[in-house]
Design an enzyme around this catalytic site. Structure first.
Site, PDB file in Angstrom:
ATOM      1  CG  ASP A 147     -67.656  65.373   5.386  1.00  0.00           C
ATOM      2  OD1 ASP A 147     -67.532  65.887   6.509  1.00  0.00           O
ATOM      3  OD2 ASP A 147     -68.301  65.914   4.453  1.00  0.00           O
TER       4      ASP A 147
ATOM      5  CE  LYS B 121     -70.392  68.509   6.117  1.00  0.00           C
ATOM      6  NZ  LYS B 121     -70.460  67.248   5.362  1.00  0.00           N
TER       7      LYS B 121
ATOM      8  CE1 TYR C 238     -73.049  67.545   1.212  1.00  0.00           C
ATOM      9  CE2 TYR C 238     -71.848  65.684   2.134  1.00  0.00           C
ATOM     10  CZ  TYR C 238     -71.948  67.038   1.875  1.00  0.00           C
ATOM     11  OH  TYR C 238     -70.940  67.877   2.292  1.00  0.00           O
TER      12      TYR C 238
ATOM     13  CG  HIS D 257     -74.278  71.662   5.486  1.00  0.00           C
ATOM     14  ND1 HIS D 257     -74.768  70.527   4.867  1.00  0.00           N
ATOM     15  CD2 HIS D 257     -73.274  72.089   4.690  1.00  0.00           C
ATOM     16  CE1 HIS D 257     -74.086  70.298   3.764  1.00  0.00           C
ATOM     17  NE2 HIS D 257     -73.176  71.237   3.631  1.00  0.00           N
TER      18      HIS D 257
END
Length: 309
Positions: free
Chosen positions: A42, A76, A47, A107
């Site tokens: 994931d 996302k 990130y 997201h």
């Protein structure tokens, strides 16, 4: 062990979440995760480590450790790219060194000021409040997500951090139904109504922060972790498991996919060892009684606005 999504594709029940995994640790963690048995990863543009994940995956494919079709890769769309869905998806694919995504999620259900494709910034106004873009509807964003499926860039599309109202709306206006809603849920924030609503209507649930955030969210948000709960510690002793394994098993038995995050190799192994035992109904009920409606992931701290208010 996997769940079949409404799109027809299978999604492994346990994934490795790479939020806050540092780039320098990524290759070893991804390779070790694959060796342990993880097939679900994931990720997210926000990130800021898709490039490192991509390098690790490329190494795993080139060495013959695993084939692309054996893995389930999620990433996302960030808030600032709602008006640039195609470009953002292509940017993530390039960084991840992939031809397609297994799952692409919106997201957060909010469009914010565009800051450049893939930059994933959260622009704030002069008062320190998130610059929300009121010209792009979630339906417009979803139409662009659906286009990714028809173009073959994405196999399944979904939503993240959507409540019942927003999920219902998405089900109403979508041609391609959301296959997944990824939400925070754990013993202290069970959200039973949302989980049941989604599952009833064919929307799978992925539990982000399935361990209640532990040290990471305590550090960032000052939240309380369920891993210190005496009832859960008692169950861990009863089953001769770690508290994390009890919590992850509880998540699986309530029909959610869990994506624990860790940078610790021992815990990476432990988090995957949840398929060889089962919690009794009595113990599931006991955990159900622990709900505190305690959200641990509160990005509003950085955005100057509480989007959950």
């Amino acid at each position: 062990m996997a769940v079949t999504l409404s799109s027809g594709f299978k999604m492994p029940l346990v994934g490795f979440g790479v939020w806050r995994v540092e780039g320098k640790d990524m290759k070893d963690l991804v390779i070790n995760a694959i060796k342990i048995g993880y097939r679900h990863f994931d990720c997210a543009a926000d990130y800021k480590n898709e490039t490192e994940v991509g390098e690790a995956l490329a190494g795993a494919f080139q060495s013959g450790l695993v084939k692309r079709e054996d893995l389930f890769i999620t990433t996302k769309l960030w808030n600032s790219d709602h008006g640039h869905v195609f470009e953002a998806c292509k940017d993530s694919l390039k960084k991840l060194q992939l031809d397609y995504l297994d799952l692409y999620l919106v997201h957060f259900p909010v469009a914010t000021k565009h800051t450049g494709v893939g930059t994933t910034d959260s622009a704030l106004d002069e008062d320190g409040v998130l610059e929300i873009d009121t010209t792009i509807s979630l339906e417009t964003t979803w139409r662009a997500m659906e286009d990714l499926v028809s173009k073959g860039l994405v196999r399944s599309i979904g939503i993240s951090n959507y409540d019942i109202f927003l999920t219902r709306d998405c089900l109403a206006y979508s041609k391609v139904k959301p296959a997944v809603n990824q939400i925070e849920t754990h013993p202290y924030f069970q959200r039973d109504s949302l989980v049941k609503f989604c599952l009833k209507h064919g929307v799978g649930i992925t539990a982000h922060t399935p361990l209640g955030g532990a040290a990471a969210n305590t550090e960032w948000f000052g939240s309380v972790s369920c891993l210190d709960d005496p009832v859960l510690k008692g169950l861990a002793a009863k089953y001769k498991r770690t508290v994390a394994q009890i919590v992850l098993r509880w998540g699986i038995q309530r029909n959610t996919v869990v994506i624990p995050k860790t940078s610790n190799l021992k815990r990476l192994e432990e988090n995957f060892q949840v398929f060889d035992f089962e919690l009794t109904k009595e113990d599931m009920d006991q955990i159900k009684s622990l709900d505190r409606k305690h959200r641990t992931n509160t990005p509003g701290k950085f955005w100057g606005i509480d989007l959950y208010a």
